[in-house]
Design a protein around this motif. Structure first.
Motif, PDB file in Angstrom:
ATOM      1  N   LEU A  32       0.854  -1.023   0.058  1.00  0.00           N
ATOM      2  CA  LEU A  32       0.100  -0.240  -0.173  1.00  0.00           C
ATOM      3  C   LEU A  32       0.944   1.205   0.282  1.00  0.00           C
ATOM      4  O   LEU A  32       1.618   1.234   0.848  1.00  0.00           O
ATOM      5  CB  LEU A  32      -0.752  -0.055   1.109  1.00  0.00           C
ATOM      6  N   SER A  33       0.605   2.120  -0.943  1.00  0.00           N
ATOM      7  CA  SER A  33       1.573   3.409  -0.992  1.00  0.00           C
ATOM      8  C   SER A  33       0.656   4.465  -0.780  1.00  0.00           C
ATOM      9  O   SER A  33      -0.510   4.515  -1.536  1.00  0.00           O
ATOM     10  CB  SER A  33       2.168   3.267  -2.352  1.00  0.00           C
ATOM     11  N   MET A  34       1.060   5.497  -0.150  1.00  0.00           N
ATOM     12  CA  MET A  34       0.185   6.847   0.260  1.00  0.00           C
ATOM     13  C   MET A  34       1.504   7.753   0.285  1.00  0.00           C
ATOM     14  O   MET A  34       2.483   7.599   0.332  1.00  0.00           O
ATOM     15  CB  MET A  34      -0.230   6.325   1.568  1.00  0.00           C
ATOM     16  N   VAL A  35       0.873   8.877   0.875  1.00  0.00           N
ATOM     17  CA  VAL A  35       1.624  10.147   0.918  1.00  0.00           C
ATOM     18  C   VAL A  35       1.286  10.506   2.383  1.00  0.00           C
ATOM     19  O   VAL A  35       0.367  10.641   3.024  1.00  0.00           O
ATOM     20  CB  VAL A  35       1.018  11.232   0.102  1.00  0.00           C
ATOM     21  N   SER A  36       2.582  10.670   3.223  1.00  0.00           N
ATOM     22  CA  SER A  36       2.570  11.214   4.534  1.00  0.00           C
ATOM     23  C   SER A  36       3.317  12.489   4.559  1.00  0.00           C
ATOM     24  O   SER A  36       3.824  12.932   3.649  1.00  0.00           O
ATOM     25  CB  SER A  36       3.324  10.113   5.532  1.00  0.00           C
TER      26      SER A  36
END
Length: 163
Positions: A32-36
Motif C-alpha cells: 500500500l503506497s500513500m503520501v505522509s
C-alpha cells in the motif's frame, strides 16, 4: 473499477484482465503506497477483495498509516504474484497488478466485522469458527480500511524456454 492497460509502458507485458482479477482475488499481500507528511510511504499489507471495486485491510487503531490516510486518502496498492528470478538470463519473471483509488476509514461496525470475516475466509479458511471468535474479541483493537478503487492495470513477464 475500470481495467486500464493503455497507460502501461511495456504493452508487450500486459496481463489480461482475467489474470489481474485472479491475482486480486488470491494474492497473498500487496504494498500500500500513500503520501505522509514525511513524503511517500509504502507498507506491505494483507488484503481481501470484496469481489467488486474495493479491498479491505486491517491494522492497529492508531499509527502512521492512519495519520497519512486521514490527510491524503489517495492510494495505490501493488499486488505481487508469482516471481521467479532467472539468474543465468539476467532477468525475472513476474506478475503484478496495481490499483488506484481512495482509502475510507470510520466504517460502520457491521462493515468492519464483515471485512474481518472476509479476511478470515481468505487467510484462515480452515479456522473460521475460531477466527470469528478472535475477531469479536479483538474488535476494539482493530481498524479496518476500505480502499475503493477507480482503475487498475496488470503486467506479466514470462521468458520463453526459461526452464
Amino acid at each position: 473499477m475500470k481495467y486500464v492497460n493503455e497507460t502501461v509502458r511495456r504493452q508487450d507485458r500486459l496481463l489480461e484482465e482475467a489474470g489481474a482479477l485472479e491475482l486480486l482475488a488470491h494474492g497473498e499481500y500487496g504494498v500500500l503506497s500513500m503520501v505522509s507528511d514525511e513524503g511517500g510511504y509504502g507498507i506491505p499489507v494483507n488484503f481481501v477483495w470484496d469481489g467488486d471495486s474495493s479491498v479491505y485491510i486491517h491494522c492497529a487503531p492508531a499509527g502512521r498509516k492512519l495519520q497519512a490516510l486521514a490527510v491524503h486518502p489517495k492510494v495505490s496498492l501493488c499486488i505481487i504474484g508469482d516471481v521467479r528470478l532467472l539468474p543465468s538470463r539476467f532477468t525475472t519473471e513476474y506478475e503484478s497488478v496495481i490499483l488506484f483509488g481512495d482509502a475510507r476509514m470510520n466504517l460502520s461496525e457491521e462493515e468492519k466485522m464483515n471485512a474481518l470475516r472476509l479476511l478470515i475466509d481468505k487467510l484462515s479458511p480452515e479456522h473460521k469458527q475460531i477466527g470469528d471468535k478472535y475477531a469479536r474479541g479483538s474488535f476494539h483493537r482493530v481498524e479496518i480500511i476500505r480502499i475503493d478503487f477507480t482503475t487498475f492495470s496488470g503486467k506479466r513477464k514470462r521468458v520463453p524456454n526459461a526452464d
